[in-house]
Motif scaffolding. Structure first.
Motif, PDB file in Angstrom:
ATOM      1  N   PHE A   1       0.847  -1.203   0.000  1.00 55.73           N
ATOM      2  CA  PHE A   1       0.000   0.000   0.000  1.00 55.73           C
ATOM      3  C   PHE A   1       0.880   1.250   0.000  1.00 55.73           C
ATOM      4  O   PHE A   1       0.576   2.243  -0.669  1.00 55.73           O
ATOM      5  CB  PHE A   1      -0.927   0.023   1.220  1.00 55.73           C
ATOM      6  CG  PHE A   1      -2.053  -0.976   1.182  1.00 55.73           C
ATOM      7  CD1 PHE A   1      -2.391  -1.639   0.005  1.00 55.73           C
ATOM      8  CD2 PHE A   1      -2.786  -1.266   2.327  1.00 55.73           C
ATOM      9  CE1 PHE A   1      -3.436  -2.566  -0.035  1.00 55.73           C
ATOM     10  CE2 PHE A   1      -3.838  -2.185   2.297  1.00 55.73           C
ATOM     11  CZ  PHE A   1      -4.160  -2.827   1.128  1.00 55.73           C
TER      12      PHE A   1
ATOM     13  N   GLY B   1       0.065   2.267  -3.420  1.00 55.44           N
ATOM     14  CA  GLY B   1      -1.256   2.834  -3.136  1.00 55.44           C
ATOM     15  C   GLY B   1      -2.312   1.752  -2.979  1.00 55.44           C
ATOM     16  O   GLY B   1      -2.280   0.733  -3.661  1.00 55.44           O
ATOM     17  N   TYR B   2      -3.239   2.013  -2.088  1.00 57.77           N
ATOM     18  CA  TYR B   2      -4.298   1.054  -1.765  1.00 57.77           C
ATOM     19  C   TYR B   2      -5.044   0.571  -3.007  1.00 57.77           C
ATOM     20  O   TYR B   2      -5.206  -0.630  -3.229  1.00 57.77           O
ATOM     21  CB  TYR B   2      -5.271   1.709  -0.791  1.00 57.77           C
ATOM     22  CG  TYR B   2      -6.528   0.939  -0.483  1.00 57.77           C
ATOM     23  CD1 TYR B   2      -6.505  -0.166   0.361  1.00 57.77           C
ATOM     24  CD2 TYR B   2      -7.745   1.332  -1.029  1.00 57.77           C
ATOM     25  CE1 TYR B   2      -7.664  -0.861   0.659  1.00 57.77           C
ATOM     26  CE2 TYR B   2      -8.908   0.640  -0.732  1.00 57.77           C
ATOM     27  CZ  TYR B   2      -8.873  -0.452   0.107  1.00 57.77           C
ATOM     28  OH  TYR B   2     -10.018  -1.132   0.397  1.00 57.77           O
ATOM     29  N   ALA B   3      -5.487   1.509  -3.812  1.00 60.06           N
ATOM     30  CA  ALA B   3      -6.323   1.156  -4.963  1.00 60.06           C
ATOM     31  C   ALA B   3      -5.549   0.363  -6.009  1.00 60.06           C
ATOM     32  O   ALA B   3      -6.126  -0.416  -6.757  1.00 60.06           O
ATOM     33  CB  ALA B   3      -6.933   2.412  -5.585  1.00 60.06           C
TER      34      ALA B   3
ATOM     35  N   GLN C   1     -10.969  -3.320   2.573  1.00 55.89           N
ATOM     36  CA  GLN C   1     -11.171  -2.060   3.296  1.00 55.89           C
ATOM     37  C   GLN C   1     -10.848  -2.197   4.783  1.00 55.89           C
ATOM     38  O   GLN C   1     -10.187  -1.342   5.373  1.00 55.89           O
ATOM     39  CB  GLN C   1     -12.630  -1.583   3.116  1.00 55.89           C
ATOM     40  CG  GLN C   1     -13.077  -0.501   4.084  1.00 55.89           C
ATOM     41  CD  GLN C   1     -12.488   0.875   3.787  1.00 55.89           C
ATOM     42  OE1 GLN C   1     -12.456   1.756   4.626  1.00 55.89           O
ATOM     43  NE2 GLN C   1     -12.020   1.066   2.559  1.00 55.89           N
TER      44      GLN C   1
ATOM     45  N   LEU D   1      -7.096  -2.248   5.344  1.00 51.35           N
ATOM     46  CA  LEU D   1      -6.514  -0.903   5.356  1.00 51.35           C
ATOM     47  C   LEU D   1      -6.811  -0.192   6.670  1.00 51.35           C
ATOM     48  O   LEU D   1      -5.912   0.357   7.310  1.00 51.35           O
ATOM     49  CB  LEU D   1      -7.077  -0.074   4.189  1.00 51.35           C
ATOM     50  CG  LEU D   1      -6.681   1.412   4.181  1.00 51.35           C
ATOM     51  CD1 LEU D   1      -5.177   1.568   4.019  1.00 51.35           C
ATOM     52  CD2 LEU D   1      -7.423   2.161   3.076  1.00 51.35           C
TER      53      LEU D   1
ATOM     54  N   ILE E   1       1.101   5.686   4.588  1.00 52.74           N
ATOM     55  CA  ILE E   1      -0.284   5.341   4.248  1.00 52.74           C
ATOM     56  C   ILE E   1      -1.271   6.044   5.184  1.00 52.74           C
ATOM     57  O   ILE E   1      -2.405   6.297   4.796  1.00 52.74           O
ATOM     58  CB  ILE E   1      -0.536   3.818   4.217  1.00 52.74           C
ATOM     59  CG1 ILE E   1      -0.477   3.191   5.593  1.00 52.74           C
ATOM     60  CG2 ILE E   1       0.410   3.122   3.266  1.00 52.74           C
ATOM     61  CD1 ILE E   1      -0.971   1.746   5.596  1.00 52.74           C
TER      62      ILE E   1
ATOM     63  N   MET F   1      -1.678   9.214   3.197  1.00 52.13           N
ATOM     64  CA  MET F   1      -2.054   9.100   1.793  1.00 52.13           C
ATOM     65  C   MET F   1      -3.362   8.378   1.565  1.00 52.13           C
ATOM     66  O   MET F   1      -4.048   8.639   0.591  1.00 52.13           O
ATOM     67  CB  MET F   1      -0.960   8.351   1.043  1.00 52.13           C
ATOM     68  CG  MET F   1       0.400   8.966   1.181  1.00 52.13           C
ATOM     69  SD  MET F   1       0.498  10.626   0.526  1.00 52.13           S
ATOM     70  CE  MET F   1       1.696  10.371  -0.783  1.00 52.13           C
ATOM     71  N   GLU F   2      -3.689   7.452   2.429  1.00 51.91           N
ATOM     72  CA  GLU F   2      -4.840   6.590   2.140  1.00 51.91           C
ATOM     73  C   GLU F   2      -6.078   6.956   2.937  1.00 51.91           C
ATOM     74  O   GLU F   2      -7.067   6.218   2.925  1.00 51.91           O
ATOM     75  CB  GLU F   2      -4.472   5.116   2.362  1.00 51.91           C
ATOM     76  CG  GLU F   2      -3.262   4.634   1.576  1.00 51.91           C
ATOM     77  CD  GLU F   2      -3.447   4.715   0.062  1.00 51.91           C
ATOM     78  OE1 GLU F   2      -4.549   5.056  -0.398  1.00 51.91           O
ATOM     79  OE2 GLU F   2      -2.469   4.448  -0.664  1.00 51.91           O
TER      80      GLU F   2
ATOM     81  N   ARG G   1      -8.218   9.079   2.286  1.00 53.89           N
ATOM     82  CA  ARG G   1      -9.348   9.295   1.365  1.00 53.89           C
ATOM     83  C   ARG G   1      -9.957   7.988   0.891  1.00 53.89           C
ATOM     84  O   ARG G   1     -11.044   7.980   0.324  1.00 53.89           O
ATOM     85  CB  ARG G   1      -8.889  10.108   0.162  1.00 53.89           C
ATOM     86  CG  ARG G   1      -7.858   9.363  -0.655  1.00 53.89           C
ATOM     87  CD  ARG G   1      -7.313  10.183  -1.795  1.00 53.89           C
ATOM     88  NE  ARG G   1      -6.153   9.502  -2.349  1.00 53.89           N
ATOM     89  CZ  ARG G   1      -5.364  10.010  -3.267  1.00 53.89           C
ATOM     90  NH1 ARG G   1      -5.599  11.211  -3.732  1.00 53.89           N
ATOM     91  NH2 ARG G   1      -4.341   9.335  -3.728  1.00 53.89           N
ATOM     92  N   ASN G   2      -9.227   6.888   1.071  1.00 55.16           N
ATOM     93  CA  ASN G   2      -9.752   5.589   0.670  1.00 55.16           C
ATOM     94  C   ASN G   2     -10.462   4.870   1.816  1.00 55.16           C
ATOM     95  O   ASN G   2     -10.900   3.731   1.657  1.00 55.16           O
ATOM     96  CB  ASN G   2      -8.632   4.702   0.111  1.00 55.16           C
ATOM     97  CG  ASN G   2      -8.228   5.113  -1.291  1.00 55.16           C
ATOM     98  OD1 ASN G   2      -9.080   5.322  -2.153  1.00 55.16           O
ATOM     99  ND2 ASN G   2      -6.931   5.263  -1.523  1.00 55.16           N
TER     100      ASN G   2
ATOM    101  N   GLY H   1      -7.881   9.389  -6.039  1.00 56.97           N
ATOM    102  CA  GLY H   1      -6.593   8.773  -6.338  1.00 56.97           C
ATOM    103  C   GLY H   1      -6.527   8.277  -7.771  1.00 56.97           C
ATOM    104  O   GLY H   1      -7.520   7.798  -8.316  1.00 56.97           O
TER     105      GLY H   1
END
Lengths: 196, 196
Positions: free
Chosen positions: A24, A28-30, A56, A59, A107, A110-111, A113-114, B28
DNA sequence: GTCTATATACTGATAGAC
DNA sequence: GTCTATCAGTATATAGAC
């Protein structure tokens, strides 16, 4: 005793978390699939669902774990005494703690938003808790007269942003030692909030 | 003259870029599909490929454009004169410029890892150019004796990190005006590098 | 300049064998 | 505890009609 062939005595869960953290952070997660995480662990994708209900939640649990560790470690810092000493302890602690966990830190910023809204709210609450700790030091120092901080909330955010910046460039084998990085930043933090 | 039905006189390209900027910032790069961008523009996915060879190039061109604009805008700042005045001009400019483009700033930091190596190198070079501008101010101020900065490179990175932090919380309808945010940060920047 | 249709491949998640 | 197999959905990118 002999174990079932292919069994790994419960180490797959932690290995999955370590692999997810690394991947991740890097892609990145996605961009990281459950298959990719499984490959890193050395199992098939289906096996991961014994250790997390879904991607999800994986994360979220990584971020929550990181924040809980941060808040727990903070407990070792002095909660009373001269604000100047407390600010120095906080500054050095923050740099050290974050440099030891670059992937989790990355993360965690950065993550966000996910994260689904409820999960996001939990992490944000933990983060605010941490920021408040620094804000209290600044307010106490202001009351003591050793600091001159027009807005303690904004100053706390600004100092944390400055210290977080270290993670974007620091390398253990780089030009500066950890001690030097701490010293340079403590110098700037101290002066930035100092009373005239 | 009558245009071909469905034609949009060359506005689809810019609209695609605006949509991609917004969606990449919000969800993203990896999480946003070309179909989603197309839907935002109001065309089918295939139509986008008249305006970008692929998704990666679209991301790169957004970041490159942002950095070029930043470097061009910086040209309006004084390049000589007292370091203290130049530092204040830089600080206020940096906050203002970045608050005006929150989405471009966001993806410029978050999506670097999604750039292919050659593209990454280009953006990094532009960023270093910008950092060097601040570093030069700090070094000049150190030589003048008005600043006391032990390591100008690290100090420049630390100050930029601090100023970038504003973008994570500032809201135009929030508690503080832009002028107040500038004043608070200029106060901290000034003190952080000041000679004793 | 944009459309539809399509190729090729990958996604998260589940079911049931072993 | 992990495997294989699979579902239903989506991805990027391209070809050719209009």
């Amino acid at each position: 005793m002999a174990r079932t062939a292919g069994s790994h005595a419960g180490v797959t869960g932690p290995r999955m978390r370590a692999a997810a953290l690394k991947l991740f952070a890097r892609h990145g997660y996605a961009a990281v699939s459950m298959r990719r995480i499984a490959a890193e662990v050395g199992v098939q994708a289906g096996a991961l669902y014994s250790y997390t209900p879904d991607k999800q939640t994986l994360l979220f649990s990584l971020l929550e774990n990181h924040m809980e560790e941060l808040l727990a470690a903070r407990m070792a810092l002095p909660a009373s005494g001269p604000a100047l000493a407390r600010l120095e302890a906080f500054t050095r602690f923050h740099i050290r703690f974050h440099l030891e966990r670059p992937e989790a830190v990355f993360i965690s910023y950065m993550e966000l938003r996910n994260l689904e809204p409820e999960n996001f709210a939990v992490i944000e609450g933990l983060r605010r808790d941490y920021e408040t700790f620094l804000e209290t030091i600044l307010r106490d120092g202001d009351a003591e007269g050793v600091f001159a901080v027009p807005d303690t909330k904004i100053a706390a955010l600004a100092l944390i942003a400055m210290l977080n910046g270290v993670n974007t460039w620091y390398r253990a084998d780089g030009r500066l030692s950890l001690a030097e990085v701490e010293a340079i930043h403590w110098d700037m933090v101290r002066k930035a909030v100092a009373a005239a």
